[in-house]
Motif scaffolding. Structure first.
Motif, PDB file in Angstrom:
ATOM      1  N   VAL A  75      34.946 -62.030 -27.744  1.00  0.00           N
ATOM      2  CA  VAL A  75      34.829 -61.073 -26.643  1.00  0.00           C
ATOM      3  C   VAL A  75      34.109 -59.837 -27.151  1.00  0.00           C
ATOM      4  O   VAL A  75      34.321 -59.387 -28.273  1.00  0.00           O
ATOM      5  CB  VAL A  75      36.213 -60.692 -26.061  1.00  0.00           C
ATOM      6  CG1 VAL A  75      36.873 -61.903 -25.429  1.00  0.00           C
ATOM      7  CG2 VAL A  75      37.121 -60.094 -27.129  1.00  0.00           C
ATOM      8  N   ALA A  76      33.240 -59.297 -26.309  1.00  0.00           N
ATOM      9  CA  ALA A  76      32.451 -58.128 -26.702  1.00  0.00           C
ATOM     10  C   ALA A  76      32.961 -56.847 -26.065  1.00  0.00           C
ATOM     11  O   ALA A  76      32.353 -55.785 -26.226  1.00  0.00           O
ATOM     12  CB  ALA A  76      30.986 -58.333 -26.311  1.00  0.00           C
ATOM     13  N   TYR A  77      34.092 -56.945 -25.342  1.00  0.00           N
ATOM     14  CA  TYR A  77      34.667 -55.784 -24.650  1.00  0.00           C
ATOM     15  C   TYR A  77      36.170 -55.827 -24.844  1.00  0.00           C
ATOM     16  O   TYR A  77      36.786 -56.912 -24.831  1.00  0.00           O
ATOM     17  CB  TYR A  77      34.315 -55.846 -23.154  1.00  0.00           C
ATOM     18  CG  TYR A  77      34.495 -54.549 -22.408  1.00  0.00           C
ATOM     19  CD1 TYR A  77      33.548 -53.541 -22.512  1.00  0.00           C
ATOM     20  CD2 TYR A  77      35.609 -54.336 -21.591  1.00  0.00           C
ATOM     21  CE1 TYR A  77      33.697 -52.344 -21.811  1.00  0.00           C
ATOM     22  CE2 TYR A  77      35.768 -53.144 -20.895  1.00  0.00           C
ATOM     23  CZ  TYR A  77      34.808 -52.141 -21.006  1.00  0.00           C
ATOM     24  OH  TYR A  77      34.959 -50.966 -20.329  1.00  0.00           O
ATOM     25  N   PRO A  78      36.807 -54.680 -25.056  1.00  0.00           N
ATOM     26  CA  PRO A  78      38.240 -54.673 -25.358  1.00  0.00           C
ATOM     27  C   PRO A  78      39.077 -55.253 -24.210  1.00  0.00           C
ATOM     28  O   PRO A  78      38.809 -54.978 -23.039  1.00  0.00           O
ATOM     29  CB  PRO A  78      38.568 -53.179 -25.541  1.00  0.00           C
ATOM     30  CG  PRO A  78      37.260 -52.527 -25.814  1.00  0.00           C
ATOM     31  CD  PRO A  78      36.242 -53.312 -25.053  1.00  0.00           C
ATOM     32  N   PRO A  79      40.098 -56.043 -24.535  1.00  0.00           N
ATOM     33  CA  PRO A  79      41.006 -56.546 -23.501  1.00  0.00           C
ATOM     34  C   PRO A  79      41.821 -55.398 -22.909  1.00  0.00           C
ATOM     35  O   PRO A  79      42.052 -54.381 -23.561  1.00  0.00           O
ATOM     36  CB  PRO A  79      41.895 -57.532 -24.255  1.00  0.00           C
ATOM     37  CG  PRO A  79      41.855 -57.073 -25.678  1.00  0.00           C
ATOM     38  CD  PRO A  79      40.491 -56.502 -25.880  1.00  0.00           C
ATOM     39  N   GLU A  80      42.266 -55.563 -21.669  1.00  0.00           N
ATOM     40  CA  GLU A  80      43.036 -54.523 -21.004  1.00  0.00           C
ATOM     41  C   GLU A  80      44.406 -54.322 -21.632  1.00  0.00           C
ATOM     42  O   GLU A  80      44.908 -53.206 -21.727  1.00  0.00           O
ATOM     43  CB  GLU A  80      43.211 -54.879 -19.520  1.00  0.00           C
ATOM     44  CG  GLU A  80      42.012 -54.520 -18.661  1.00  0.00           C
ATOM     45  CD  GLU A  80      41.953 -53.043 -18.352  1.00  0.00           C
ATOM     46  OE1 GLU A  80      41.311 -52.318 -19.136  1.00  0.00           O
ATOM     47  OE2 GLU A  80      42.543 -52.613 -17.348  1.00  0.00           O
TER      48      GLU A  80
END
Length: 423
Positions: free
Chosen positions: A353-358
């Protein structure tokens, strides 16, 4: 011109230094959220000022304001003003203004903060300065405001209304409820109110009027993006909104008046207290960064956890704040490290993943995926312009700029004002 400055990481990015550098171009500098749980250090020549409430622009000709979105301990403000006065810097009502609606941190807030944190099985890492409980009272409409402490009768009446609930709360947490109406504490706050009465102003009106007159206003945030009470790594966050959009609400300025948003970013990443830090370095490199960068909290003195630059977290900060430019600080700290690593994505549950998880617990489980860049051995602290940096340092800056998609406007290579230059 209206500019907002926020930290793009977990705070401690060097906002105070950049605000001090830029404040010569601004007529007004205003603090828009947080309390004295945040600290900033300003170094000019041999003089070092460690502050928690007063905006950094006090050294130049800017008028400095504390906005109504802050929570303020008047005793801390008085100490800071006295410290500056000893150094020959007098902050009179013509230089400093505090909004009448600013929430006051009361002694019972500090007591409740310490008691609550001591009872937590999983610590948040609060500074125990009453910030969270002051914000709770603001939302619950049970706050004491700046305009209250300057009026003796109003203050005593307000305390009489609030005392029963505060005494019960302290007693339930195992504390001494008598401190709520302690005469010495009440007298201290009344004296502080007398001192600060001439400083009361309407910050929203001042800022809007200044913009109408073509003046330049700089809004200064505290802490950092990923400590935002809504968008940060809940529950390991602060009690206010730290992102750029909150400056408008907390000062009282419409969003259409914003001209630019500057993000302050360290050339690596640090965090104080608990909470996930995916690129954390628990090794000799992490210790080197901590020692060379003097990564110890201005407010608490606690050691900061250090890690490699985290691009996924930075991408989220860019989205949350809408940065138009970046100031990259502490580039000099990475000298004599080779290779220098940058986290470009995470491995999470068998996927990349290239974006932080919520979810904060998922972020804590993320394993960084790195790209390596060549390091440099040169001392950067005397560099005055971008082209004088060693090639590897220039390559690192340009690499980050390309990956972030936001221009780097300033580069810092040391704590002093003269050690920051425009790229």
């Amino acid at each position: 011109m209206f500019t907002i400055i926020t930290g793009a990481q977990f705070g401690d990015e060097g906002k105070g230094k950049i605000v001090d550098l830029m404040s010569g171009e601004y007529d007004v500098v205003v603090r828009f959220q947080g309390g004295d749980n945040a600290g900033h250090t300003v170094k000019v020549g041999e003089d070092v000022y460690k502050l928690h409430l007063i905006p950094s622009g006090f050294l130049l000709d800017s008028r400095v304001l504390i906005g109504p979105g802050t929570v303020m301990n008047p005793e801390v403000l008085a100490r800071e003003m006295d410290m500056l006065a000893e150094g020959g810097i007098e902050l009179g009502p013509g230089k400093l203004g505090v909004d009448a609606k600013t929430s006051i941190i009361m002694p019972y807030h500090i007591e409740l903060d310490g008691l609550r944190e001591s009872l937590r099985t999983e610590k948040i890492g609060t500074t125990k300065r009453g910030i969270g409980f002051a914000y709770i009272d603001k939302v619950a409409r049970d706050e004491v405001r700046m305009s209250d402490i300057v009026d003796r009768d109003k203050f005593l009446q307000r305390l009489a209304e609030l005392a029963p609930q505060k005494e019960v709360a302290i007693k339930e947490l195992g504390g001494d409820p008598s401190m709520v109406m302690d005469k010495n504490l009440i007298d201290k706050y009344l004296k502080l109110g007398e001192r600060f009465a001439p400083y009361i102003t309407d910050v929203s009106y001042e800022v809007n009027k200044a913009l109408d007159e073509g003046k330049n206003v700089l809004a200064e945030g505290a802490q950092g993006t990923h400590l935002d009470v809504i968008h940060g790594t809940q529950k390991f966050v602060t009690s206010s909104s730290t992102v750029a959009g909150s400056a408008c609400a907390n000062i009282g300025v419409g969003p259409t008046r914003v001209d630019s948003v500057l993000g302050i970013v360290k050339a690596y990443i640090t965090r104080v207290g608990e909470g996930p830090l995916p690129t954390e370095l628990i090794d000799e490199v992490g210790q080197q960064i901590q020692q060379v960068g003097r990564e110890f909290g201005t407010t608490t003195g606690r050691s900061r956890r250090c890690g490699w630059f985290d691009l996924p977290l930075l991408k989220k900060a860019i989205y949350l704040n809408g940065y138009t430019s970046i100031a990259l600080t502490k580039l000099d700290v990475l000298s004599d490290i080779d290779p220098i690593r940058v986290c470009v994505s995470y491995e999470l549950g068998g996927r990349t993943v290239a974006y932080p998880p919520e979810d904060t617990s998922e972020l804590a489980g993320c394993k960084p995926v790195y790209e390596d860049l060549a390091g440099w051995q040169s001392d950067l602290t005397g560099v005055k312009e971008f082209n004088d940096l060693p090639q590897a340092a220039k390559d690192y800056v340009l690499y980050l700029e390309n990956k972030m998609g936001v221009p780097i406007e300033y580069i810092s290579v040391g704590p002093a004002r003269e050690q920051t230059f425009k790229k």
